[in-house]
Design a protein around this motif. Structure first.
Motif, PDB file in Angstrom:
ATOM      1  N   ARG A  98     -14.241  35.633   2.549  1.00 55.72           N
ATOM      2  CA  ARG A  98     -14.128  37.054   2.869  1.00 55.72           C
ATOM      3  C   ARG A  98     -15.320  37.525   3.716  1.00 55.72           C
ATOM      4  NH1 ARG A  98      -9.857  35.985   1.768  1.00 55.72           N
ATOM      5  NH2 ARG A  98      -8.517  36.722   0.084  1.00 55.72           N
ATOM      6  N   ALA A  99     -16.499  37.040   3.395  1.00 57.64           N
ATOM      7  CA  ALA A  99     -17.690  37.468   4.127  1.00 57.64           C
ATOM      8  C   ALA A  99     -17.661  36.951   5.566  1.00 57.64           C
ATOM      9  CB  ALA A  99     -18.950  36.992   3.411  1.00 57.64           C
ATOM     10  N   MET A 100     -17.276  35.685   5.753  1.00 56.94           N
ATOM     11  CA  MET A 100     -17.216  35.168   7.116  1.00 56.94           C
ATOM     12  C   MET A 100     -16.072  35.801   7.892  1.00 56.94           C
ATOM     13  SD  MET A 100     -18.468  33.553   9.569  1.00 56.94           S
ATOM     14  CE  MET A 100     -19.663  32.254   9.309  1.00 56.94           C
ATOM     15  N   GLU A 101     -14.967  36.087   7.245  1.00 59.26           N
ATOM     16  CA  GLU A 101     -13.883  36.804   7.920  1.00 59.26           C
ATOM     17  C   GLU A 101     -14.381  38.146   8.448  1.00 59.26           C
ATOM     18  OE1 GLU A 101      -9.874  35.199   5.569  1.00 59.26           O
ATOM     19  OE2 GLU A 101     -10.925  36.992   4.855  1.00 59.26           O
ATOM     20  N   LEU A 102     -15.184  38.826   7.651  1.00 59.42           N
ATOM     21  CA  LEU A 102     -15.728  40.115   8.072  1.00 59.42           C
ATOM     22  C   LEU A 102     -16.676  39.943   9.253  1.00 59.42           C
ATOM     23  CD1 LEU A 102     -16.099  43.159   7.687  1.00 59.42           C
ATOM     24  CD2 LEU A 102     -17.843  42.647   5.950  1.00 59.42           C
ATOM     25  N   ALA A 103     -17.540  38.935   9.187  1.00 58.30           N
ATOM     26  CA  ALA A 103     -18.465  38.693  10.293  1.00 58.30           C
ATOM     27  C   ALA A 103     -17.699  38.382  11.582  1.00 58.30           C
ATOM     28  CB  ALA A 103     -19.407  37.547   9.942  1.00 58.30           C
ATOM     29  N   ILE A 104     -16.658  37.574  11.484  1.00 57.99           N
ATOM     30  CA  ILE A 104     -15.844  37.230  12.657  1.00 57.99           C
ATOM     31  C   ILE A 104     -15.157  38.472  13.210  1.00 57.99           C
ATOM     32  CG2 ILE A 104     -13.766  35.986  13.399  1.00 57.99           C
ATOM     33  CD1 ILE A 104     -14.615  33.761  11.400  1.00 57.99           C
ATOM     34  N   ASP A 105     -14.625  39.300  12.321  1.00 56.98           N
ATOM     35  CA  ASP A 105     -13.960  40.531  12.756  1.00 56.98           C
ATOM     36  C   ASP A 105     -14.932  41.434  13.515  1.00 56.98           C
ATOM     37  OD1 ASP A 105     -11.566  42.261  12.693  1.00 56.98           O
ATOM     38  OD2 ASP A 105     -12.845  43.581  11.507  1.00 56.98           O
ATOM     39  N   LYS A 106     -16.150  41.550  13.005  1.00 58.85           N
ATOM     40  CA  LYS A 106     -17.163  42.357  13.700  1.00 58.85           C
ATOM     41  C   LYS A 106     -17.543  41.713  15.038  1.00 58.85           C
ATOM     42  CE  LYS A 106     -19.274  44.424   9.560  1.00 58.85           C
ATOM     43  NZ  LYS A 106     -19.003  45.834   9.919  1.00 58.85           N
ATOM     44  N   GLY A 107     -17.535  40.395  15.096  1.00 58.46           N
ATOM     45  CA  GLY A 107     -17.911  39.689  16.310  1.00 58.46           C
ATOM     46  C   GLY A 107     -16.866  39.754  17.406  1.00 58.46           C
ATOM     47  N   LYS A 108     -15.619  40.064  17.052  1.00 59.29           N
ATOM     48  CA  LYS A 108     -14.557  40.104  18.051  1.00 59.29           C
ATOM     49  C   LYS A 108     -14.749  41.223  19.061  1.00 59.29           C
ATOM     50  CE  LYS A 108     -11.012  37.726  15.370  1.00 59.29           C
ATOM     51  NZ  LYS A 108      -9.743  37.836  14.605  1.00 59.29           N
ATOM     52  N   GLY A 109     -15.584  42.194  18.743  1.00 65.37           N
ATOM     53  CA  GLY A 109     -15.895  43.245  19.703  1.00 65.37           C
ATOM     54  C   GLY A 109     -17.005  42.850  20.655  1.00 65.37           C
ATOM     55  N   GLY A 110     -17.443  41.588  20.584  1.00 66.73           N
ATOM     56  CA  GLY A 110     -18.508  41.121  21.451  1.00 66.73           C
ATOM     57  C   GLY A 110     -19.881  41.286  20.857  1.00 66.73           C
ATOM     58  N   ASN A 111     -19.932  41.609  19.578  1.00 66.30           N
ATOM     59  CA  ASN A 111     -21.216  41.821  18.913  1.00 66.30           C
ATOM     60  C   ASN A 111     -21.623  40.601  18.098  1.00 66.30           C
ATOM     61  OD1 ASN A 111     -21.599  44.638  19.646  1.00 66.30           O
ATOM     62  ND2 ASN A 111     -19.918  45.095  18.233  1.00 66.30           N
ATOM     63  N   CYS A 112     -22.912  40.302  18.094  1.00 62.66           N
ATOM     64  CA  CYS A 112     -23.444  39.367  17.113  1.00 62.66           C
ATOM     65  C   CYS A 112     -23.445  40.087  15.762  1.00 62.66           C
ATOM     66  CB  CYS A 112     -24.857  38.939  17.479  1.00 62.66           C
ATOM     67  SG  CYS A 112     -24.967  38.145  19.096  1.00 62.66           S
ATOM     68  N   ALA A 113     -23.050  39.410  14.711  1.00 66.08           N
ATOM     69  CA  ALA A 113     -22.891  40.094  13.431  1.00 66.08           C
ATOM     70  C   ALA A 113     -23.358  39.198  12.290  1.00 66.08           C
ATOM     71  CB  ALA A 113     -21.429  40.482  13.215  1.00 66.08           C
ATOM     72  N   PHE A 114     -23.887  39.847  11.244  1.00 63.99           N
ATOM     73  CA  PHE A 114     -24.332  39.140  10.052  1.00 63.99           C
ATOM     74  C   PHE A 114     -23.856  39.880   8.806  1.00 63.99           C
ATOM     75  CE2 PHE A 114     -27.084  37.251  13.139  1.00 63.99           C
ATOM     76  CZ  PHE A 114     -27.313  35.969  12.655  1.00 63.99           C
ATOM     77  N   HIS A 122     -21.615  29.409  -6.501  1.00 60.04           N
ATOM     78  CA  HIS A 122     -21.655  28.207  -5.658  1.00 60.04           C
ATOM     79  C   HIS A 122     -20.453  28.225  -4.720  1.00 60.04           C
ATOM     80  CE1 HIS A 122     -21.317  23.851  -4.731  1.00 60.04           C
ATOM     81  NE2 HIS A 122     -22.631  23.884  -4.835  1.00 60.04           N
ATOM     82  N   PHE A 123     -20.694  28.078  -3.400  1.00 60.00           N
ATOM     83  CA  PHE A 123     -19.594  28.254  -2.451  1.00 60.00           C
ATOM     84  C   PHE A 123     -19.104  26.971  -1.792  1.00 60.00           C
ATOM     85  CE2 PHE A 123     -22.018  29.587   1.751  1.00 60.00           C
ATOM     86  CZ  PHE A 123     -22.610  28.336   1.835  1.00 60.00           C
ATOM     87  N   GLY A 124     -19.530  25.824  -2.306  1.00 61.96           N
ATOM     88  CA  GLY A 124     -19.037  24.569  -1.767  1.00 61.96           C
ATOM     89  C   GLY A 124     -19.792  24.130  -0.534  1.00 61.96           C
ATOM     90  N   ALA A 125     -19.078  23.577   0.443  1.00 64.35           N
ATOM     91  CA  ALA A 125     -19.686  23.047   1.655  1.00 64.35           C
ATOM     92  C   ALA A 125     -19.927  24.168   2.666  1.00 64.35           C
ATOM     93  CB  ALA A 125     -18.797  21.975   2.264  1.00 64.35           C
ATOM     94  N   ALA A 126     -21.160  24.263   3.154  1.00 67.59           N
ATOM     95  CA  ALA A 126     -21.522  25.339   4.073  1.00 67.59           C
ATOM     96  C   ALA A 126     -20.769  25.258   5.396  1.00 67.59           C
ATOM     97  CB  ALA A 126     -23.031  25.317   4.327  1.00 67.59           C
ATOM     98  N   ALA A 127     -20.383  24.061   5.813  1.00 70.27           N
ATOM     99  CA  ALA A 127     -19.710  23.883   7.102  1.00 70.27           C
ATOM    100  C   ALA A 127     -18.361  24.583   7.156  1.00 70.27           C
ATOM    101  CB  ALA A 127     -19.528  22.401   7.401  1.00 70.27           C
ATOM    102  N   TYR A 128     -17.730  24.770   6.019  1.00 69.83           N
ATOM    103  CA  TYR A 128     -16.411  25.404   6.011  1.00 69.83           C
ATOM    104  C   TYR A 128     -16.474  26.771   6.693  1.00 69.83           C
ATOM    105  CZ  TYR A 128     -11.824  26.890   4.299  1.00 69.83           C
ATOM    106  OH  TYR A 128     -10.515  27.307   4.233  1.00 69.83           O
ATOM    107  N   TYR A 129     -17.544  27.495   6.441  1.00 72.87           N
ATOM    108  CA  TYR A 129     -17.666  28.866   6.942  1.00 72.87           C
ATOM    109  C   TYR A 129     -18.125  28.898   8.398  1.00 72.87           C
ATOM    110  CZ  TYR A 129     -17.546  29.036   1.921  1.00 72.87           C
ATOM    111  OH  TYR A 129     -17.190  28.814   0.624  1.00 72.87           O
ATOM    112  N   SER A 130     -19.085  28.061   8.738  1.00 68.47           N
ATOM    113  CA  SER A 130     -19.536  28.045  10.133  1.00 68.47           C
ATOM    114  C   SER A 130     -18.410  27.585  11.059  1.00 68.47           C
ATOM    115  CB  SER A 130     -20.773  27.152  10.291  1.00 68.47           C
ATOM    116  OG  SER A 130     -20.492  25.814   9.948  1.00 68.47           O
ATOM    117  N   GLU A 131     -17.575  26.672  10.589  1.00 66.58           N
ATOM    118  CA  GLU A 131     -16.455  26.210  11.406  1.00 66.58           C
ATOM    119  C   GLU A 131     -15.396  27.294  11.575  1.00 66.58           C
ATOM    120  OE1 GLU A 131     -14.669  22.434  11.170  1.00 66.58           O
ATOM    121  OE2 GLU A 131     -16.464  21.428  10.434  1.00 66.58           O
ATOM    122  N   MET A 132     -15.267  28.184  10.601  1.00 61.31           N
ATOM    123  CA  MET A 132     -14.350  29.314  10.771  1.00 61.31           C
ATOM    124  C   MET A 132     -14.714  30.094  12.030  1.00 61.31           C
ATOM    125  SD  MET A 132     -14.074  30.809   6.846  1.00 61.31           S
ATOM    126  CE  MET A 132     -13.310  32.354   7.385  1.00 61.31           C
ATOM    127  N   ALA A 133     -15.995  30.328  12.230  1.00 61.68           N
ATOM    128  CA  ALA A 133     -16.450  31.065  13.410  1.00 61.68           C
ATOM    129  C   ALA A 133     -16.222  30.250  14.674  1.00 61.68           C
ATOM    130  CB  ALA A 133     -17.921  31.426  13.257  1.00 61.68           C
TER     131      ALA A 133
END
Length: 354
Positions: A98-114, A122-133
């Protein structure tokens, strides 16, 4: 090389098993499927330390009240390019998505977002989220606090740090993104957990026992400390990643961090930080891809050392593993398989073998 004491399970069988058991402990069906996709992808990619080897403890934490099966994830702050998310003590895989989905949604306007996160797990493997972006044309970043303190400050004798993994993924013109996904220890503690379950030794440089001396006994290593990669540099890196993951959101750090395995009745308040850098905010995408292709060619086309047949890019081995394991099945150690089957028997959910 695959261990001899393994049994192969198909991706579909493993996903069916996980979704059904998550449903039995109260996780809604749609969310159970998202969590399972995240979890099983780690095994498909060959990152067995962050796959279903953790599934039994996730279930135990829900049953013991330490994790919320039905979180109401909410925003504490929400700006144009930033946000703070409260995970309501939900499973970290769902909160992270959910958090990375939100960051991606904010980034679609051309903005860097965090997006900073608190009250997660515990969220598992960190790569899952960076690869979403990366799949959305953005450089993705994900950071997290470790779910257990098992590293000492450099020169210390008390574990007040986790190995605090992080990942950065860059989109490429090829079939897979370039992905860095690493813990700040020489080896992820999950690899030691896998070795302990199967009764296999670990390299002496991975960890120390409780006496502070190097050990090849995985069970003793779990009582001791993991060793930071690069000595004091690894200590500094894990400190910085831990601070990035917690200080912006109010998640726990240091002595406040609970133990994923030992403190199963209380919330962990784990913290994460997710970021996106949209490529088109910096340059024409085609120009970026041309530069990336040349960079990839320069690296993989470098003169090879004696005996080396191929130079791999970061994330390439995982990509190849994903294809192979989807085709041939996911190898599970026999001890882990028994543990999963025993858990399934409690809920009348069999785990079909490939």
């Amino acid at each position: 090389m695959e261990a001899a004491n393994t049994v192969r399970v198909s991706e579909s069988s493993l996903k069916t098993y996980c979704v059904e058991i998550l449903g039995r402990v109260g996780v809604p069906a749609g969310e159970a499927a998202e969590i399972t996709d995240n979890l099983v992808e780690a095994d498909l990619r060959g990152v067995d330390s962050h796959g279903v080897v953790r599934f039994p403890i996730y279930i135990k934490r829900i049953l013991d009240g330490g994790t919320n099966a039905t979180p109401k994830i909410s925003l504490v702050r929400d700006g144009l390019t930033s946000a703070v998310m409260d995970g309501d003590n939900g499973l970290g895989h769902l909160v992270g998505i959910r958090a990375m989905e939100l960051a991606i949604d904010k980034g679609k306007g051309g903005n860097c977002a965090f997006v900073a996160v608190r009250n997660s797990n515990h969220f598992g493997a960190a790569a899952y989220y960076s690869e979403m972006a990366a799949r959305n044309g953005m450089i993705g970043l994900s950071f997290t606090i470790g779910a257990i303190n098992h590293m000492t400050p450099w020169g210390g004798a008390e574990a007040v740090l986790g190995n605090n993994p992080f990942s950065i993924a860059l989109p490429t013109p090829g079939a897979f993104p370039i992905v860095l996904d690493m813990a700040c220890s020489i080896a992820a503690r999950g690899k030691i957990i896998v070795a302990a379950k199967e009764g296999t030794p670990i390299p002496a440089e991975w960890a120390t026992g409780p006496d502070g001396l190097p050990t090849t006994d995985a069970a003793e290593a779990l009582k001791g400390f993991v060793v930071p990669v690069g000595g004091p540099k690894g200590y500094a890196l894990t400190l910085i990643v831990g601070l990035l993951s917690t200080m912006l959101s109010g998640a726990f750090f240091g002595r406040d961090v609970g133990d994923l395995y030992e403190k199963t009745t209380t919330a962990q308040n784990s913290g994460h930080l997710f970021g996106v850098l949209p490529v088109d905010a910096f340059d024409d995408v085609d120009a970026y891809m041309q530069r990336m292709q040349k960079a990839m060619d320069d690296v993989t086309g470098a003169r090879r050392a004696t005996g080396v047949e191929r130079i791999y890019l970061p994330g390439e081995r995982e990509y190849l593993s994903l294809g192979a394991r989807r085709r041939d099945g996911i190898p599970l150690g026999t001890s882990l398989l028994r543990e999963l089957q025993e858990l399934g028997a409690r809920y009348d959910v069999p785990l079909a073998l490939a």
